[in-house]
Design an enzyme around this catalytic site. Structure first.
Site, PDB file in Angstrom:
ATOM      1  N   GLU A 139      16.679  -8.994 -25.801  1.00 34.64           N
ATOM      2  CA  GLU A 139      16.449  -9.781 -24.577  1.00 34.64           C
ATOM      3  C   GLU A 139      15.201 -10.662 -24.716  1.00 34.64           C
ATOM      4  O   GLU A 139      15.196 -11.826 -24.304  1.00 34.64           O
ATOM      5  CB  GLU A 139      16.285  -8.844 -23.377  1.00 34.64           C
ATOM      6  CG  GLU A 139      17.485  -7.944 -23.071  1.00 34.64           C
ATOM      7  CD  GLU A 139      18.666  -8.686 -22.465  1.00 34.64           C
ATOM      8  OE1 GLU A 139      19.050  -9.746 -23.001  1.00 34.64           O
ATOM      9  OE2 GLU A 139      19.213  -8.207 -21.449  1.00 34.64           O
ATOM     10  N   GLU A 157      18.891 -12.322 -35.226  1.00 35.43           N
ATOM     11  CA  GLU A 157      18.698 -13.461 -34.308  1.00 35.43           C
ATOM     12  C   GLU A 157      18.500 -14.759 -35.098  1.00 35.43           C
ATOM     13  O   GLU A 157      19.060 -15.792 -34.741  1.00 35.43           O
ATOM     14  CB  GLU A 157      17.501 -13.218 -33.373  1.00 35.43           C
ATOM     15  CG  GLU A 157      17.756 -12.175 -32.279  1.00 35.43           C
ATOM     16  CD  GLU A 157      18.719 -12.651 -31.190  1.00 35.43           C
ATOM     17  OE1 GLU A 157      19.009 -13.857 -31.096  1.00 35.43           O
ATOM     18  OE2 GLU A 157      19.191 -11.785 -30.428  1.00 35.43           O
ATOM     19  N   GLU A 190      26.457 -13.424 -16.116  1.00 39.44           N
ATOM     20  CA  GLU A 190      26.306 -14.223 -17.337  1.00 39.44           C
ATOM     21  C   GLU A 190      27.662 -14.571 -17.946  1.00 39.44           C
ATOM     22  O   GLU A 190      27.889 -15.693 -18.399  1.00 39.44           O
ATOM     23  CB  GLU A 190      25.465 -13.423 -18.333  1.00 39.44           C
ATOM     24  CG  GLU A 190      24.887 -14.262 -19.445  1.00 39.44           C
ATOM     25  CD  GLU A 190      23.850 -13.477 -20.231  1.00 39.44           C
ATOM     26  OE1 GLU A 190      22.891 -12.976 -19.606  1.00 39.44           O
ATOM     27  OE2 GLU A 190      24.013 -13.343 -21.446  1.00 39.44           O
ATOM     28  N   ASP A 198      28.083 -17.157 -28.649  1.00 39.52           N
ATOM     29  CA  ASP A 198      27.257 -16.283 -27.827  1.00 39.52           C
ATOM     30  C   ASP A 198      28.080 -15.582 -26.742  1.00 39.52           C
ATOM     31  O   ASP A 198      27.774 -14.463 -26.356  1.00 39.52           O
ATOM     32  CB  ASP A 198      26.081 -17.045 -27.205  1.00 39.52           C
ATOM     33  CG  ASP A 198      24.864 -16.144 -27.033  1.00 39.52           C
ATOM     34  OD1 ASP A 198      24.582 -15.359 -27.952  1.00 39.52           O
ATOM     35  OD2 ASP A 198      24.217 -16.198 -25.977  1.00 39.52           O
TER      36      ASP A 198
HETATM   37  C1  LIG Z   1      22.448 -13.585 -29.915  1.00 39.48           C
HETATM   38  C2  LIG Z   1      21.918 -13.240 -28.563  1.00 39.48           C
HETATM   39  N1  LIG Z   1      20.791 -12.547 -28.452  1.00 39.48           N
HETATM   40  C3  LIG Z   1      20.307 -12.211 -27.237  1.00 39.48           C
HETATM   41  C4  LIG Z   1      20.954 -12.583 -26.089  1.00 39.48           C
HETATM   42  C5  LIG Z   1      20.369 -12.245 -24.761  1.00 39.48           C
HETATM   43  N2  LIG Z   1      20.990 -11.120 -24.156  1.00 39.48           N
HETATM   44  C6  LIG Z   1      22.004 -11.264 -23.288  1.00 39.48           C
HETATM   45  O1  LIG Z   1      22.435 -12.308 -22.908  1.00 39.48           O
HETATM   46  C7  LIG Z   1      22.147 -13.310 -26.240  1.00 39.48           C
HETATM   47  N3  LIG Z   1      22.853 -13.739 -25.186  1.00 39.48           N
HETATM   48  N4  LIG Z   1      22.590 -13.637 -27.479  1.00 39.48           N
END
Ligand SMILES: Cc1ncc(CNC=O)c(N)n1
Length: 254
Positions: free
Chosen positions: A173, A243, A121, A80
């Site tokens: 998000e 996702e 982040e 991530d």
């Molecule tokens: C795979 C994925 N999807 C959405 C997010 C959330 N957006 C930013 O942080 C994230 N971090 N990772």
């Protein structure tokens, strides 16, 4: 002669299909208006199963019920981090589209707020990786991660409309917000050492930010052409599918 007829027949079939798709988009729009819900909500209802797949994945359940294998969490964390690094230029591209295409100044402020928290982040990912003894400089992106970053790249192209890009941005998000908020609900047994990660995306402020993005997307979709509507719906579906694959990847690593 026969070949000619076949070509004509195929043309007719694809024309009919295209008309069918257009009618379907119009129907969704009418349904949304009738129920006084936004287009994004109408789409989430239509694609409920996929949305639930993305926001209530076994990986998320395993955090929530405390059965998660820490190796899976570590894989997710490292992967991530790479994703978020690729997400920054995508967010910047949405900002540029908002500047060029939006007549509402507050769009920029919402998106800029999102970009600002990405800086924080990235720092968090680094300190969290440190805490778990992971070296982020040696992480290699796995196939589902590469694919997802590929989708971001394609959505960054200048010919992708702001409406389409902001819909995808909201969906990306919102999936994290819904997923991690679930790990913090009453009755969840999320391990103490994972709560901070869940709070990053599961907190109330992040939920409000997602709602602001959704509101922007809905306003744009209300005024969108049939073509934009179709492209935005396809982008939303692609996000949800990627996702699911991203969670699968994290879980499969143990
Ligand atoms: C795979 C994925 N999807 C959405 C997010 C959330 N957006 C930013 O942080 C994230 N971090 N990772």
């Amino acid at each position: 002669m026969y070949a000619m007829q076949e070509v004509k027949g195929q043309k007719r079939v694809s024309e009919t299909l295209r008309r069918g798709e257009k009618m379907e988009e119009k129907l969704e729009k009418l349904k949304a208006e009738e129920k006084k819900i936004g287009m994004t909500e109408a789409w989430l209802r239509k694609h409920r199963l996929l949305y639930t797949g993305a926001t209530r994945h076994p990986f998320i359940h395993s955090i929530r019920d405390g059965t998660i294998d820490i190796a899976a969490f570590k894989t997710w964390l490292a992967q991530d981090y790479l994703f978020v690094r690729a997400f920054v230029p995508f967010a910047a591209s949405v900002l540029i589209k908002a500047y060029k295409e939006s007549d509402d100044d507050t769009d920029i402020e919402v998106i800029l707020g999102g970009i600002a928290s990405l800086k924080d982040e990235i720092s968090w990912f680094k300190s969290e990786a440190n805490k778990w003894g992971i070296s982020l400089s040696n992480v290699v992106p796995q196939k589902p991660n590469k694919n997802y970053c590929g989708l971001l790249e394609s959505l960054m192209r200048p010919e992708v409309e702001y409406t389409v890009a902001i819909t995808a941005f909201w969906a990306i998000e919102a999936v994290y917000q819904e997923s991690f908020a679930h790990c913090l609900e009453e009755g969840s047994q999320t391990p103490e050492e994972l709560k901070e990660a869940c709070e990053r995306w599961g907190n109330e402020g992040f939920a409000q930010y997602c709602q602001s993005l959704q509101k922007i997307a809905n306003l744009r979709l209300q005024k969108a052409s049939d073509d934009e509507l179709k492209n935005a719906e396809v982008a939303l579906l692609s996000v949800l599918e990627h996702e699911v694959e991203f969670w699968n990847m994290s879980r499969a690593s143990v």
